[in-house]
Design a protein around this motif. Structure first.
Motif, mmCIF file in Angstrom:
data_model
loop_
_atom_site.group_PDB
_atom_site.id
_atom_site.type_symbol
_atom_site.label_atom_id
_atom_site.label_comp_id
_atom_site.label_asym_id
_atom_site.label_seq_id
_atom_site.Cartn_x
_atom_site.Cartn_y
_atom_site.Cartn_z
ATOM 1 N N VAL A 5 0.830 -1.212 0.000
ATOM 2 C CA VAL A 5 0.000 0.000 0.000
ATOM 3 C C VAL A 5 0.862 1.258 0.000
ATOM 4 N N GLY A 6 2.073 1.162 0.521
ATOM 5 C CA GLY A 6 2.910 2.346 0.687
ATOM 6 C C GLY A 6 3.164 3.101 -0.602
ATOM 7 N N LEU A 7 3.471 2.396 -1.702
ATOM 8 C CA LEU A 7 3.794 3.084 -2.956
ATOM 9 C C LEU A 7 2.623 3.865 -3.530
ATOM 10 N N PRO A 8 1.455 3.269 -3.734
ATOM 11 C CA PRO A 8 0.356 4.084 -4.276
ATOM 12 C C PRO A 8 -0.043 5.219 -3.343
ATOM 13 N N PHE A 9 0.024 4.994 -2.034
ATOM 14 C CA PHE A 9 -0.308 6.060 -1.092
ATOM 15 C C PHE A 9 0.693 7.201 -1.219
ATOM 16 N N ALA A 10 1.986 6.875 -1.324
ATOM 17 C CA ALA A 10 3.013 7.904 -1.470
ATOM 18 C C ALA A 10 2.824 8.674 -2.776
ATOM 19 N N MET A 11 2.517 7.966 -3.867
ATOM 20 C CA MET A 11 2.281 8.645 -5.140
ATOM 21 C C MET A 11 1.103 9.602 -5.046
ATOM 22 N N ALA A 12 0.058 9.171 -4.363
ATOM 23 C CA ALA A 12 -1.127 10.027 -4.226
ATOM 24 C C ALA A 12 -0.794 11.281 -3.419
ATOM 25 N N ILE A 13 -0.030 11.135 -2.347
ATOM 26 C CA ILE A 13 0.336 12.284 -1.517
ATOM 27 C C ILE A 13 1.158 13.287 -2.313
ATOM 28 N N VAL A 14 2.173 12.800 -3.025
ATOM 29 C CA VAL A 14 3.048 13.694 -3.781
ATOM 30 C C VAL A 14 2.284 14.343 -4.942
ATOM 31 N N ALA A 15 1.481 13.571 -5.661
ATOM 32 C CA ALA A 15 0.719 14.140 -6.776
ATOM 33 C C ALA A 15 -0.256 15.200 -6.279
ATOM 34 N N PHE A 16 -0.936 14.932 -5.173
ATOM 35 C CA PHE A 16 -1.902 15.886 -4.629
ATOM 36 C C PHE A 16 -1.198 17.171 -4.196
ATOM 37 N N SER A 17 -0.037 17.028 -3.548
ATOM 38 C CA SER A 17 0.688 18.224 -3.103
ATOM 39 C C SER A 17 1.202 19.027 -4.293
ATOM 40 N N SER A 18 1.621 18.360 -5.366
ATOM 41 C CA SER A 18 2.100 19.063 -6.558
ATOM 42 C C SER A 18 0.964 19.821 -7.241
ATOM 43 N N MET A 19 -0.199 19.190 -7.306
ATOM 44 C CA MET A 19 -1.346 19.868 -7.914
ATOM 45 C C MET A 19 -1.752 21.087 -7.102
ATOM 46 N N LEU A 20 -1.728 20.983 -5.781
ATOM 47 C CA LEU A 20 -2.070 22.127 -4.933
ATOM 48 C C LEU A 20 -1.051 23.248 -5.083
#
Length: 541
Positions: free
Chosen positions: A337-352
């Motif tokens: 679960v760690g990899l998709p969760f990490a990708m989601a966190i980084v992608a969301f922060s980049s979009m913001l």
């Protein structure tokens, strides 16, 4: 994911080395206590005993019936050293480090995220606190599979951009690594995720596509041939219930995402000095313009791919009705679960960041706080597991020093000193613990004060060579074993660090220290059936 396509890029040697050094240092900071942990837990007790006594027959049977005979070979190889427990922990650490570096390189060379974003994804994956059983011996092969998979994915991705001759050689190597990683069956859907990633971010040739198909055929064939048998027949039976699968996905979202993150952040808030130190360190690191000069590339498509990857990571467990909890043995289900969760966190922060355009270092500060919260949660878990082992060894030390304790065949455990991430024990853990100090005959344990009939019923499943209870004397002496917190058992942090320091630097003082971590009382139990041994037969201490 972003629209850029092309060949992998190579960042300046200095940048790559600095990033690799930061990732390695972060991994050592978060998982360094794994290298100090000398504990054995759960099924690891059985494995350790088989290895110590060179019992290949039981070790191989254990995993052959589980549908993974190759796992027994991995354990046998790891267990050849006299320092076998350390070898297990070192191997687990190296696997985590290799996966972390491979994830970073995959992201950076794809050019769909910046080098910085790839590093954030890698370190967040490494520090993800939902998986908390790296200390368990039986989990080391899973971590080997984890490391092999991402190393294979990185090498295979580089093969996409090599000439045909070199590509064939690299594909052969990655084929072996991929198939080895499929010892953990949940890696097979993740392979589909990698293939999707490669096709979206690079130009694949017929050679590459044929290789992927052959790997999937090999994986499917091997899994078909190595089905569970014996007592494990029907294990991990797939359910066709859509409602059940959706429910399991919901439990994953709750425990592996929400509760895990909530606990980590709450734990950091409860330690304001650690949080302040992390913020100051991040501010000093990221305030310089050179540290923030990359324009974020992760976007909505990156976020969407993370959701697909989450589905592939969770799916194999959801269809067999399994999900992780916050602590203990079941957290093994959250390994991927760690990899998709990490990708989601980084992608969301980049979009913001692109949407709100705050100061360049604000995003880095937020991500750093998340990483520190995650890492601190894992460190606390490692301290808890080490403290649990300190307690176990202390009980054995005190039992060995208790006159007459060796006379008893069955101990009724009254544990008033719960310790560690999962303070409860399996019965067979006690069987193996007793065997460490008494080798003459088997001894068993039960919880509470059950009747003789209930004891026989509780121990019936364990009357075999696998648990070394085939010759247990059910009519033998019984005693109540009461375990209490001792003078040197105040908290996880103190116990773990004091024990590690004493073991490494003042080993001559270790027995005296351990004898005061717990306090135990051994009392003979009155017998409630005429055919049981009596106190006059030598059962009293």
């Amino acid at each position: 994911m972003a629209s850029t396509t092309g060949v992998p890029i190579t960042y300046g040697t200095g940048t790559a080395r600095r990033t690799a050094l930061v990732l390695a240092s972060a991994t050592l900071t978060v998982h360094g206590l794994l290298l100090l942990n000398d504990g054995v837990y759960w099924d690891g007790h059985l494995i350790y005993t088989y290895l110590y006594e060179r019992n290949w027959a039981e070790l191989s049977t254990m995993f052959r019936e589980g549908g993974a005979p190759q796992t027994a070979v991995i354990h046998w190889l790891l267990g050849q050293s006299l320092h076998r427990v350390f070898i297990y922990k070192l191997t687990a650490f190296v696997a985590i480090l290799v996966a972390t570096l491979a994830i970073w390189r995959l992201g950076a060379e794809s050019r769909r995220v910046t080098n910085g974003e790839a590093a954030w994804i890698a370190v967040l994956t490494m520090a993800y606190p939902g998986y908390r059983v790296a200390v368990e011996l039986i989990e080391t092969p899973s971590l080997i599979c984890y490391g092999c998979f991402f190393l294979a994915a990185w090498i295979d991705y580089r093969a996409l951009h090599r000439d045909r001759g070199r590509a064939v050689a690299l594909h052969l190597l990655t084929g072996v690594l991929f198939v080895l990683s499929f010892t953990l069956p949940s890696m097979v859907p993740m392979f589909a995720g990698y293939v999707l990633f490669a096709m979206l971010t690079s130009q694949s040739r017929w050679l590459d596509r044929v290789t992927w198909v052959l790997v999937l055929i090999a994986a499917t064939s091997i899994r078909w041939m190595l089905r569970p048998g014996g007592g494990h027949e029907g294990y991990n039976q797939v359910s066709l219930s859509v409602f059940s699968a959706i429910t399991e996905f919901g439990w994953f979202l709750r425990y592996a995402i929400y509760d895990t993150t909530n606990r980590a952040i709450a734990g950091l808030i409860a330690q304001p000095l650690v949080a302040l130190g992390a913020l100051l360190a991040a501010r000093a690191t990221f305030a310089a313009p050179s540290a923030c000069d990359e324009t974020p590339r992760a976007d909505l498509r990156t976020f969407g791919f993370s959701i697909v990857l989450f589905g592939l990571a969770v799916g194999p467990y959801a269809v067999v009705g399994k999900h992780p909890l916050l602590d203990g043995w079941t957290t093994r289900h959250a390994l991927l679960v760690g990899l998709p969760f990490a990708m989601a966190i980084v992608a969301f922060s980049s979009m913001l960041e692109r949407l709100w355009r705050p100061k360049p270092y604000v995003r880095q500060l937020v991500l750093t706080v998340v990483i520190v919260a995650f890492g601190a949660s894992l460190v606390q878990s490692y301290l808890g597991w080490q403290a649990r082992w300190v307690k176990d060894v202390s009980v054995l030390t005190n039992l060995a020093r208790t006159p007459g304790a060796e006379r008893y065949s069955i101990f009724l455990i009254d544990d008033r000193f719960p310790e560690g991430g999962e303070p409860s024990y399996r019965l067979y853990e006690w069987f193996s613990l007793f065997r460490r100090i008494w080798h003459d005959r088997p001894r068993a344990a039960v919880f509470g004060e059950p009747s003789v009939q209930d004891i026989e019923q509780a121990l019936a499943p364990f009357h075999s060579g696998r648990y070394y209870l085939a010759d247990l004397d059910l009519l033998g002496c019984e005693a109540k074993l009461e375990i209490r917190r001792g003078r040197y058992g105040p908290d996880d942090f103190t116990m773990a660090l004091t024990y590690s320091y004493t073991r490494l630097f003042k080993p001559e003082r270790l027995p005296d220290y351990l004898s005061q971590v717990t306090a135990i009382t051994v009392r003979p139990r009155p017998f409630d059936r005429p055919d049981a041994h009596s106190a006059s037969a030598g059962c009293s201490p």
